[in-house]
Design a protein around this motif. Structure first.
Motif, PDB file in Angstrom:
ATOM      1  N   PRO A   1      17.341   4.634   6.284  1.00  0.00           N
ATOM      2  CA  PRO A   1      17.391   3.743   5.121  1.00  0.00           C
ATOM      3  C   PRO A   1      16.643   4.342   3.946  1.00  0.00           C
ATOM      4  O   PRO A   1      15.612   4.998   4.109  1.00  0.00           O
ATOM      5  N   ARG A   2      17.141   4.095   2.751  1.00  0.00           N
ATOM      6  CA  ARG A   2      16.557   4.671   1.531  1.00  0.00           C
ATOM      7  C   ARG A   2      15.517   3.717   0.959  1.00  0.00           C
ATOM      8  O   ARG A   2      15.800   2.541   0.720  1.00  0.00           O
ATOM      9  N   VAL A   3      14.345   4.258   0.703  1.00  0.00           N
ATOM     10  CA  VAL A   3      13.236   3.471   0.165  1.00  0.00           C
ATOM     11  C   VAL A   3      12.759   4.131  -1.127  1.00  0.00           C
ATOM     12  O   VAL A   3      12.399   5.314  -1.128  1.00  0.00           O
ATOM     13  N   GLY A   4      12.791   3.375  -2.224  1.00  0.00           N
ATOM     14  CA  GLY A   4      12.299   3.899  -3.490  1.00  0.00           C
ATOM     15  C   GLY A   4      10.794   3.712  -3.623  1.00  0.00           C
ATOM     16  O   GLY A   4      10.243   2.737  -3.115  1.00  0.00           O
ATOM     17  N   VAL A   5      10.147   4.642  -4.268  1.00  0.00           N
ATOM     18  CA  VAL A   5       8.698   4.571  -4.498  1.00  0.00           C
ATOM     19  C   VAL A   5       8.430   4.762  -5.984  1.00  0.00           C
ATOM     20  O   VAL A   5       8.918   5.722  -6.589  1.00  0.00           O
ATOM     21  N   VAL A   6       7.659   3.841  -6.550  1.00  0.00           N
ATOM     22  CA  VAL A   6       7.269   3.916  -7.961  1.00  0.00           C
ATOM     23  C   VAL A   6       5.764   4.157  -8.016  1.00  0.00           C
ATOM     24  O   VAL A   6       4.974   3.368  -7.490  1.00  0.00           O
ATOM     25  N   GLN A   7       5.363   5.281  -8.644  1.00  0.00           N
ATOM     26  CA  GLN A   7       3.952   5.641  -8.796  1.00  0.00           C
ATOM     27  C   GLN A   7       3.678   5.870 -10.283  1.00  0.00           C
ATOM     28  O   GLN A   7       3.783   6.982 -10.792  1.00  0.00           O
ATOM     29  N   PRO A   8       3.318   4.798 -11.009  1.00  0.00           N
ATOM     30  CA  PRO A   8       3.155   4.914 -12.470  1.00  0.00           C
ATOM     31  C   PRO A   8       2.101   5.929 -12.881  1.00  0.00           C
ATOM     32  O   PRO A   8       2.263   6.652 -13.871  1.00  0.00           O
ATOM     33  N   VAL A   9       0.994   5.977 -12.151  1.00  0.00           N
ATOM     34  CA  VAL A   9      -0.099   6.895 -12.465  1.00  0.00           C
ATOM     35  C   VAL A   9      -0.313   7.828 -11.281  1.00  0.00           C
ATOM     36  O   VAL A   9      -0.473   7.376 -10.148  1.00  0.00           O
TER      37      VAL A   9
ATOM     38  N   GLY B   1      -2.444   9.401  -9.304  1.00  0.00           N
ATOM     39  CA  GLY B   1      -3.819   9.516  -8.824  1.00  0.00           C
ATOM     40  C   GLY B   1      -3.877  10.149  -7.455  1.00  0.00           C
ATOM     41  O   GLY B   1      -2.870  10.256  -6.746  1.00  0.00           O
ATOM     42  N   ALA B   2      -5.078  10.550  -7.061  1.00  0.00           N
ATOM     43  CA  ALA B   2      -5.238  11.198  -5.758  1.00  0.00           C
ATOM     44  C   ALA B   2      -4.961  10.225  -4.610  1.00  0.00           C
ATOM     45  O   ALA B   2      -4.274  10.565  -3.643  1.00  0.00           O
ATOM     46  N   LEU B   3      -5.500   8.998  -4.720  1.00  0.00           N
ATOM     47  CA  LEU B   3      -5.323   8.027  -3.641  1.00  0.00           C
ATOM     48  C   LEU B   3      -3.879   7.525  -3.573  1.00  0.00           C
ATOM     49  O   LEU B   3      -3.313   7.382  -2.484  1.00  0.00           O
ATOM     50  N   SER B   4      -3.295   7.215  -4.727  1.00  0.00           N
ATOM     51  CA  SER B   4      -1.897   6.783  -4.731  1.00  0.00           C
ATOM     52  C   SER B   4      -0.994   7.917  -4.268  1.00  0.00           C
ATOM     53  O   SER B   4       0.024   7.697  -3.602  1.00  0.00           O
ATOM     54  N   GLY B   5      -1.372   9.149  -4.591  1.00  0.00           N
ATOM     55  CA  GLY B   5      -0.609  10.305  -4.118  1.00  0.00           C
ATOM     56  C   GLY B   5      -0.660  10.422  -2.604  1.00  0.00           C
ATOM     57  O   GLY B   5       0.338  10.784  -1.967  1.00  0.00           O
ATOM     58  N   ASP B   6      -1.849  10.119  -2.010  1.00  0.00           N
ATOM     59  CA  ASP B   6      -1.962  10.139  -0.551  1.00  0.00           C
ATOM     60  C   ASP B   6      -1.020   9.107   0.083  1.00  0.00           C
ATOM     61  O   ASP B   6      -0.391   9.372   1.107  1.00  0.00           O
ATOM     62  N   LEU B   7      -0.930   7.921  -0.523  1.00  0.00           N
ATOM     63  CA  LEU B   7      -0.072   6.870   0.011  1.00  0.00           C
ATOM     64  C   LEU B   7       1.395   7.282  -0.066  1.00  0.00           C
ATOM     65  O   LEU B   7       2.152   7.120   0.909  1.00  0.00           O
ATOM     66  N   VAL B   8       1.796   7.824  -1.200  1.00  0.00           N
ATOM     67  CA  VAL B   8       3.181   8.244  -1.357  1.00  0.00           C
ATOM     68  C   VAL B   8       3.520   9.378  -0.394  1.00  0.00           C
ATOM     69  O   VAL B   8       4.592   9.396   0.214  1.00  0.00           O
ATOM     70  N   ALA B   9       2.591  10.318  -0.240  1.00  0.00           N
ATOM     71  CA  ALA B   9       2.819  11.433   0.691  1.00  0.00           C
ATOM     72  C   ALA B   9       2.953  10.927   2.121  1.00  0.00           C
ATOM     73  O   ALA B   9       3.781  11.420   2.896  1.00  0.00           O
TER      74      ALA B   9
ATOM     75  N   VAL C   1       6.185  -0.383  -4.865  1.00  0.00           N
ATOM     76  CA  VAL C   1       5.615  -0.165  -6.196  1.00  0.00           C
ATOM     77  C   VAL C   1       4.100  -0.079  -6.054  1.00  0.00           C
ATOM     78  O   VAL C   1       3.435  -1.049  -5.661  1.00  0.00           O
ATOM     79  N   VAL C   2       3.571   1.109  -6.370  1.00  0.00           N
ATOM     80  CA  VAL C   2       2.120   1.318  -6.330  1.00  0.00           C
ATOM     81  C   VAL C   2       1.560   0.953  -7.703  1.00  0.00           C
ATOM     82  O   VAL C   2       2.015   1.491  -8.718  1.00  0.00           O
ATOM     83  N   PRO C   3       0.585   0.050  -7.778  1.00  0.00           N
ATOM     84  CA  PRO C   3       0.072  -0.354  -9.092  1.00  0.00           C
ATOM     85  C   PRO C   3      -0.608   0.796  -9.815  1.00  0.00           C
ATOM     86  O   PRO C   3      -1.167   1.713  -9.197  1.00  0.00           O
ATOM     87  N   ALA C   4      -0.588   0.753 -11.147  1.00  0.00           N
ATOM     88  CA  ALA C   4      -1.208   1.806 -11.957  1.00  0.00           C
ATOM     89  C   ALA C   4      -2.712   1.847 -11.755  1.00  0.00           C
ATOM     90  O   ALA C   4      -3.345   2.899 -11.932  1.00  0.00           O
ATOM     91  N   THR C   5      -3.314   0.733 -11.350  1.00  0.00           N
ATOM     92  CA  THR C   5      -4.771   0.645 -11.174  1.00  0.00           C
ATOM     93  C   THR C   5      -5.190   0.918  -9.729  1.00  0.00           C
ATOM     94  O   THR C   5      -6.315   0.618  -9.349  1.00  0.00           O
ATOM     95  N   TYR C   6      -4.278   1.481  -8.937  1.00  0.00           N
ATOM     96  CA  TYR C   6      -4.522   1.673  -7.508  1.00  0.00           C
ATOM     97  C   TYR C   6      -5.813   2.461  -7.262  1.00  0.00           C
ATOM     98  O   TYR C   6      -6.721   2.016  -6.548  1.00  0.00           O
ATOM     99  N   ASP C   7      -5.940   3.638  -7.864  1.00  0.00           N
ATOM    100  CA  ASP C   7      -7.116   4.488  -7.631  1.00  0.00           C
ATOM    101  C   ASP C   7      -8.394   3.838  -8.179  1.00  0.00           C
ATOM    102  O   ASP C   7      -9.444   3.837  -7.511  1.00  0.00           O
TER     103      ASP C   7
ATOM    104  N   THR D   1      -6.645  -4.070  -3.791  1.00  0.00           N
ATOM    105  CA  THR D   1      -5.465  -3.924  -4.628  1.00  0.00           C
ATOM    106  C   THR D   1      -4.231  -4.296  -3.822  1.00  0.00           C
ATOM    107  O   THR D   1      -4.292  -4.382  -2.591  1.00  0.00           O
ATOM    108  N   THR D   2      -3.125  -4.523  -4.489  1.00  0.00           N
ATOM    109  CA  THR D   2      -1.900  -4.982  -3.830  1.00  0.00           C
ATOM    110  C   THR D   2      -0.761  -4.003  -4.091  1.00  0.00           C
ATOM    111  O   THR D   2      -0.515  -3.622  -5.241  1.00  0.00           O
ATOM    112  N   VAL D   3      -0.111  -3.603  -3.031  1.00  0.00           N
ATOM    113  CA  VAL D   3       1.079  -2.757  -3.128  1.00  0.00           C
ATOM    114  C   VAL D   3       2.296  -3.664  -3.003  1.00  0.00           C
ATOM    115  O   VAL D   3       2.406  -4.456  -2.067  1.00  0.00           O
TER     116      VAL D   3
END
Length: 387
Positions: free
Chosen positions: A45-53, A55-63, A96-102, A111-113
């Motif tokens: 299944p295809r899952v889209g990911v939005v990472q507005p900023v 950041g290192a921590l949001s990058g870890d989550l996306v990875a 959707v990862v919030p811009a204020t995640y890090d 924070t809320t994803v």
């Protein structure tokens, strides 16, 4: 004139009809192709990911999401694009990862994803996968906060310290055991599941719709002229019966060989598969003979044959696997020859069965064939004698 001559004439006449040729060869193989592409094989299944900023921590989550098995992660620039893709069916879900995640996590705040999906079973399953990844990341951050609170220092160094400590902790081993046997084994080919169902569907429908030739034989007076020769009525009836079976068998062979050569479809034990196809073709030929003897004109025969063929095939599991049927519907389905033949092919294809394993199915199909040919022969004989 012998019964074989009559049967050969019927088969040759059916094969010469271009419309019949299309339904004999091209359409069944086309349907096997479509079903194999649409439902066969593995699918992520295809899952889209939005990472507005970035950041290192949001990058870890996306990875972590991208490394997760079972989903195909695709990046989107904005939440609106991801929402539109989910609504249009381009994505099964979006994260959707919030811009204020890090900033929030480093500041010790929650924070809320955001998880976006349609309300179906697939979305729930994907949600469990995404939730597991997010929970894993949240566990790392809780350890880092605890270290920060107890030992002091910045959040990032404590996160690295916690990860290093977690790497020295032994993992908990989880073993899984499958009880019983899966209805659809993992090594099932992409086209294998739909091939047997389409084989049964088209053999039956073709046998029903080509029964109109029996009516044309009566309408043109061919049967009466044969009866006027030394040819006995029993020979005429036997020839017509063999012709019905020959048409079904030829189509069955074309579908089985074509699917095996073009798509690598496995039919299981060759002898058992041939017997199963032959007996079902005999059943289909008997059904066509009953219809051809009972109908009054070709238009009626084709209309009834098409509707009855599709309806009985659908009920018998040629359009949806029997594994999805309720117990009550499964019992009703086995009032049709299709369900017994489907069970037989399932035993051969999915469980490496032999002739001995499908003897019950072969026996039931033989009974169906005997009853249908008994009724069809009696009705056709009466038609010929009464004109």
């Amino acid at each position: 004139m012998t019964a074989l001559t009559i049967a050969w004439t019927n088969l040759r006449r059916s094969l010469k009809d271009r419309t019949n040729a299309f339904f004999f060869v091209l359409f069944p193989l086309l349907m096997i192709t479509v079903l194999g592409i649409a439902f066969g094989g593995s699918y992520e299944p295809r899952v889209g990911v939005v990472q507005p900023v970035a950041g290192a921590l949001s990058g870890d989550l996306v990875a972590a999401l991208e490394d997760t098995e079972g989903i195909d992660v695709r990046r989107f620039e904005s939440r609106a694009e991801a929402v539109e893709a989910v609504e249009e069916g381009g994505l099964e879900a979006a994260v959707v990862v919030p811009a204020t995640y890090d900033d929030r996590l480093e500041g010790g705040r929650d924070t809320t994803v955001e998880y976006l999906s349609r309300s179906d079973r697939s979305a729930q399953q994907i949600g469990m996968i995404v939730r597991a990844v997010v929970d894993d990341q949240a566990g790392r951050y809780r350890v880092a906060r605890t270290l920060q609170r107890e030992l002091g220092g910045e959040f990032r160094p404590n996160l690295v310290r916690g990860d290093a400590f977690a790497g020295r902790v032994a993992d908990v081993a989880v073993s899984t055991t499958t009880v019983g046997s899966a209805p659809l084994p993992e090594d099932l080919g992409r086209f294998d599941l739909g091939a047997s169902s389409q084989l049964l569907l088209f053999i039956f429908i073709t046998s029903m719709t080509t029964a109109a030739s029996l009516i044309e034989t009566r309408r043109l007076g061919v049967a009466r002229r044969m009866f006027a020769t030394p040819t006995r009525v029993a020979t005429i009836v036997a020839g017509e019966a063999l012709g019905r079976v020959a048409i079904a068998v030829v189509q069955g062979l074309i579908i089985m060989l074509g699917a095996a050569l073009l798509f690598g479809v496995s039919w299981g034990n060759p002898i058992a598969a041939a017997l199963m196809m032959l007996l079902f073709a005999t059943v289909a030929g008997g059904a066509g003979m009953v219809l051809g003897a009972a109908a009054t004109n070709a238009q009626q025969s084709i209309a009834v044959g098409l509707l009855a063929g599709l309806g009985i095939s659908a009920l018998g599991g040629s359009m949806m696997p029997l594994e999805f049927y309720s117990p009550t519907m499964l019992t009703i389905a086995h009032l049709t020859p299709h369900a017994w033949a489907a069970d037989g092919f399932a035993t051969l294809v999915r469980h490496d069965g032999t002739v001995l394993d499908i003897l019950p199915q072969l026996g039931v199909l033989a009974v169906f064939a005997a009853v249908l040919f008994g009724i069809g022969s009696w009705a056709l004989r009466r038609r010929i004698l009464t004109g």
